[in-house]
Design a protein around this motif. Structure first.
Motif, PDB file in Angstrom:
ATOM      1  N   PRO A  44       1.099  -1.255   0.054  1.00  0.00           N
ATOM      2  CA  PRO A  44      -0.061   0.676  -0.393  1.00  0.00           C
ATOM      3  C   PRO A  44       1.021   1.124  -0.056  1.00  0.00           C
ATOM      4  O   PRO A  44       2.221   1.328   0.606  1.00  0.00           O
ATOM      5  N   SER A  45       0.672   2.529  -0.713  1.00  0.00           N
ATOM      6  CA  SER A  45       1.486   3.750  -0.789  1.00  0.00           C
ATOM      7  C   SER A  45       1.297   4.128   0.433  1.00  0.00           C
ATOM      8  O   SER A  45       3.049   4.824   0.698  1.00  0.00           O
ATOM      9  N   HIS A  47       2.188   2.565   3.078  1.00  0.00           N
ATOM     10  CA  HIS A  47       3.860   1.602   3.951  1.00  0.00           C
ATOM     11  C   HIS A  47       4.716   2.131   3.824  1.00  0.00           C
ATOM     12  O   HIS A  47       5.172   2.196   2.660  1.00  0.00           O
ATOM     13  N   HIS A  50       6.949   0.540   1.304  1.00  0.00           N
ATOM     14  CA  HIS A  50       6.293   1.211  -0.293  1.00  0.00           C
ATOM     15  C   HIS A  50       7.197   2.758   0.040  1.00  0.00           C
ATOM     16  O   HIS A  50       7.952   3.335  -1.549  1.00  0.00           O
ATOM     17  N   GLU A  66       1.394   6.543  -7.839  1.00  0.00           N
ATOM     18  CA  GLU A  66      -0.312   6.198  -8.164  1.00  0.00           C
ATOM     19  C   GLU A  66      -0.811   6.700  -9.126  1.00  0.00           C
ATOM     20  O   GLU A  66      -1.453   6.561 -10.009  1.00  0.00           O
ATOM     21  N   VAL A  83      -2.093  -4.869  -5.137  1.00  0.00           N
ATOM     22  CA  VAL A  83      -1.823  -3.767  -3.887  1.00  0.00           C
ATOM     23  C   VAL A  83      -1.703  -5.127  -3.218  1.00  0.00           C
ATOM     24  O   VAL A  83      -2.421  -6.357  -2.637  1.00  0.00           O
ATOM     25  N   ASN A  85      -0.882  -6.827   1.139  1.00  0.00           N
ATOM     26  CA  ASN A  85      -1.097  -5.783   2.395  1.00  0.00           C
ATOM     27  C   ASN A  85       0.592  -5.814   3.461  1.00  0.00           C
ATOM     28  O   ASN A  85       0.281  -5.013   4.542  1.00  0.00           O
TER      29      ASN A  85
END
Length: 120
Positions: A44-45, A47, A50, A66, A83, A85
């Motif tokens: 996820p962006s 995280h 990431h 994104e 994506v 988790n």
């Protein structure tokens, strides 16, 4: 230590340049050298792993990535990355998906995936 690339065992590439990675993650390169479709997995962006991958490896801000994915998806020219988790999910998804590419902060030699070296 920065992010490490992991790919499905059948992906033949042993190393990728930062320029190649940028092309792959900006959806301009969608196939491996053997013409297998690249299936991208991302965290996820929000995280931290990431953010680290985007900043340190790709040298691009996560929100810009994104934006590229959304534009590509909405125009029908590409498929957004899948994506997952957690880093554990990333490892499992890449291991079982032919053509898959993902990243992790740390991975030791692993029999389930191909660890790809990042070169300049």
């Amino acid at each position: 230590m920065g992010s490490q690339l992991i790919a499905h065992k059948e992906v033949a590439e042993q190393e990728l340049t930062v320029a190649q990675l940028k092309r792959i993650y900006s959806m301009r390169q969608t196939r491996w050298g053997d013409n297998t479709p690249i299936v991208l997995f991302v965290l996820p962006s929000q995280h931290q792993d990431h953010k680290t991958f985007a900043h340190q490896t790709l040298k691009i801000l996560p929100y810009k990535l994104e934006r590229i994915w959304n534009k590509s998806t909405f125009s029908g020219l590409g498929v957004a990355p899948i994506v997952v988790n957690s880093p554990e999910e990333m490892l499992k998804a890449v291991a079982k998906t032919p053509g898959a590419l993902g990243y992790m902060q740390e991975i030791s030699r692993n029999e389930q995936v191909n660890v790809i070296k990042i070169t300049k």
